[in-house]
Write an enzyme that holds these catalytic residues in place. Sequence first.
Site, PDB file in Angstrom:
ATOM      1  N   GLY A  46     -20.549  26.271  50.352  1.00  0.00           N
ATOM      2  CA  GLY A  46     -20.356  25.966  48.942  1.00  0.00           C
ATOM      3  C   GLY A  46     -19.652  27.132  48.273  1.00  0.00           C
ATOM      4  CD  GLN A  51     -19.855  31.880  44.920  1.00  0.00           C
ATOM      5  OE1 GLN A  51     -19.800  30.677  45.117  1.00  0.00           O
ATOM      6  NE2 GLN A  51     -20.297  32.733  45.838  1.00  0.00           N
ATOM      7  CB  CYS A  91     -24.846  34.353  48.004  1.00  0.00           C
ATOM      8  SG  CYS A  91     -23.718  34.129  46.626  1.00  0.00           S
ATOM      9  CG  LEU A  92     -19.476  32.441  50.686  1.00  0.00           C
ATOM     10  CD1 LEU A  92     -18.360  31.451  50.403  1.00  0.00           C
ATOM     11  CD2 LEU A  92     -19.379  32.964  52.113  1.00  0.00           C
ATOM     12  CG  HIS A 133     -26.566  28.949  46.202  1.00  0.00           C
ATOM     13  ND1 HIS A 133     -27.286  29.915  46.871  1.00  0.00           N
ATOM     14  CD2 HIS A 133     -25.346  29.492  45.977  1.00  0.00           C
ATOM     15  CE1 HIS A 133     -26.539  30.999  47.023  1.00  0.00           C
ATOM     16  NE2 HIS A 133     -25.345  30.774  46.497  1.00  0.00           N
ATOM     17  CD  GLU A 134     -22.254  26.730  45.491  1.00  0.00           C
ATOM     18  OE1 GLU A 134     -21.584  27.459  44.740  1.00  0.00           O
ATOM     19  OE2 GLU A 134     -22.629  27.096  46.612  1.00  0.00           O
ATOM     20  CG  HIS A 137     -22.841  30.888  42.260  1.00  0.00           C
ATOM     21  ND1 HIS A 137     -22.832  32.256  42.199  1.00  0.00           N
ATOM     22  CD2 HIS A 137     -23.043  30.576  43.573  1.00  0.00           C
ATOM     23  CE1 HIS A 137     -23.044  32.752  43.418  1.00  0.00           C
ATOM     24  NE2 HIS A 137     -23.173  31.759  44.267  1.00  0.00           N
TER      25      HIS A 137
END
Length: 174
Positions: A46, A51, A91-92, A133-134, A137
Site C-alpha cells: 500500500g 508518503q 511501513c515504507l 494503515h493507509e 497516513h
Amino acid sequence: MALLKILHFPDPRLREPGARVETFDDALRQTIDDMFDTMYEAPGIGLAATQVGIPLQLAVIDVSEEKNERRVMINPELLDRGGHCDSEEGCLSVPGYFDTVARAERVRLRAQDVHGEPYELEAEGLLAVCIQHEIDHLNGHLFIDYLSDLKRRRVRRQMEKIRREPRATSPGSA
Ligand code: ZN
C-alpha cells in the site's frame, strides 16, 4: 514508469493530512500510475499520496501475491469497523521497522475510484489492515504512533542510522 520519492519518518510532511481530491483528470491518473509503480518497486502492499509528498486523500493498495489486484482509494472513509486483530506491520516510510498494532479485523469502506465514482467495500484480514494503515497516513498518522514513546524514540534513532546506511524493506510494508 516514474518512481516517486518515498518520504521517511520523521519527515514533517508525513504529518500533514491530505486534502480532498476534487478533480479527476489525466494528471490524477498519472499520479496513481506512478504511485503503483513506486509501491511495487519498493516493494510494498500500500502507498498513500502523503508518503510521496502529495498532500491528497489518495492511496493505492495491492495485497495480492500475484500483484494483480490494484485498488485505488480516493477520499476514503470508514463507515464501520468490527472485531479486533493484532497486526504485524511495517511501513515504507519507516523502513526496516516492524511491530504489532491493534486494528479492527473488518472494515466497511466508502471511497471514490479513479473516475470519481463512489464505491463501498467490505474488507477483512490483511486488506482491512492495509486500508486502516493507509487512511491513517492520509490523516497524518503513522503506525508507530500506536507504540509507546520509548519505542518511538528507539525507532527514530534507528531511522537516523538507516538514513546513513539504507536497508531493504519487507514485502509486507505499506
Ligand atoms: Zn505506511
